[in-house]
Write an enzyme that holds these catalytic residues in place. Sequence first.
Site, PDB file in Angstrom:
ATOM      1  N   SER A   1      72.234  46.862   6.322  1.00 36.26           N
ATOM      2  CA  SER A   1      73.071  45.494   6.556  1.00 36.26           C
ATOM      3  C   SER A   1      73.411  45.212   7.719  1.00 36.26           C
ATOM      4  O   SER A   1      74.112  44.253   8.083  1.00 36.26           O
ATOM      5  CB  SER A   1      74.199  45.635   5.378  1.00 36.26           C
ATOM      6  OG  SER A   1      74.834  46.806   5.741  1.00 36.26           O
ATOM      7  N   HIS A   2      73.334  46.166   8.791  1.00 40.54           N
ATOM      8  CA  HIS A   2      74.175  45.915  10.264  1.00 40.54           C
ATOM      9  C   HIS A   2      72.858  46.108  11.093  1.00 40.54           C
ATOM     10  O   HIS A   2      73.315  46.275  12.246  1.00 40.54           O
ATOM     11  CB  HIS A   2      75.218  46.855  10.285  1.00 40.54           C
ATOM     12  CG  HIS A   2      76.539  46.484   9.618  1.00 40.54           C
ATOM     13  ND1 HIS A   2      76.731  47.078   8.237  1.00 40.54           N
ATOM     14  CD2 HIS A   2      77.519  45.696   9.741  1.00 40.54           C
ATOM     15  CE1 HIS A   2      77.749  46.494   7.645  1.00 40.54           C
ATOM     16  NE2 HIS A   2      78.337  45.750   9.002  1.00 40.54           N
TER      17      HIS A   2
ATOM     18  N   GLU B   1      75.676  43.565   2.076  1.00 41.60           N
ATOM     19  CA  GLU B   1      74.993  44.262   0.953  1.00 41.60           C
ATOM     20  C   GLU B   1      74.743  42.976  -0.240  1.00 41.60           C
ATOM     21  O   GLU B   1      73.598  42.946  -0.650  1.00 41.60           O
ATOM     22  CB  GLU B   1      75.875  45.300   0.134  1.00 41.60           C
ATOM     23  CG  GLU B   1      76.003  46.387   1.064  1.00 41.60           C
ATOM     24  CD  GLU B   1      74.682  47.171   1.293  1.00 41.60           C
ATOM     25  OE1 GLU B   1      73.762  47.019   0.444  1.00 41.60           O
ATOM     26  OE2 GLU B   1      74.581  47.700   2.419  1.00 41.60           O
TER      27      GLU B   1
END
Length: 338
Positions: A47-48, A188
Amino acid sequence: MPQDQRLSLEELEALATQVLTSQGFSAAQAQAIAETVTLAERDGCLSHGLFRIPFYVAALKNPHADALIEPTLRVTESSVVHVDAHGGFCPLALKLGEPALLEKTRRHGIAALAIHDTYNIAALWPEVERLAEAGLVVFAFTAANAFVAPAGGTKPVYGTNPMAFGFPRQDGPPLVFDQASSASARGEIQLHLREGKALPEGWAIDKDGKPTTDPAAALEGAQLPFGGHKGASLALMVELLAGALIGDLFSLESSASDAHGVGAPLGGELILAIDPAHCNRSGDHLSRAEFLFSEILNQPGTRLPSQRRHVARQQHQREGVMVSGQMLAELQALIKQV
């Protein structure tokens, strides 16, 4: 659409750098961001990782965002170090401020780094881990855009408002955790939408305040704090530390400045660092910590924070990272736009 492809960490960082520089980021800004994104991919924090590159590019739609600006450092006799990003991106501001924070902490025992006027789209654990690797105990806080409703409410007021903590260890990487004060990170939910998956219950409400597992409805409505009032209290604490205390934006104000709805938070980050050499009366903080860790791990089914990341890290350092064809297509399209 390109096929899924396994990239080495070096290839992944080069790809991220190419996209960013082609979109007008300075070499320094692009390199710092690409390094941060690569760390996330290395540790399995999708997610990053590369997923965030389009967010960095989209943030440039905001007139205040500056992909070329150099951050400035201010160091006085105080134990607080300041970096003004001037509308630039946080990874480069961190690179400038962390050495000064380390020096101040060694001298005073406790010091802080306040980063101002920055777009912060990254996770917090990379800077916490770097400083903990130098032997410090570290806390980091940053707000976001207003995505999260207060406990009992239905309208977003808080950001996901992550906080991170790092503690050095005798052998191996430090203990680190990085968690949102919401039930999930924003990314997310975006990944669930991208993959067509329903959300777990308790993550979000829709625009009418009703519980939802639909990621699209959640993004239009509000996320929920974890643990009800407990998570909401932590979200409020982060707003005060990263906003009011250091003179930067609250999440509501960051959202108001996001004229194009990009979702790139603008505000501050506060890092607090402690040198155990100034605190521990017997110099055994590392062995004392290991005693506690062993008591936890002696119970079947337990693990320490960051252990999952370290397993993923070792695998990806050996084998590289599998990147989806969809992600590769999005990144290649950004390069072609120039």
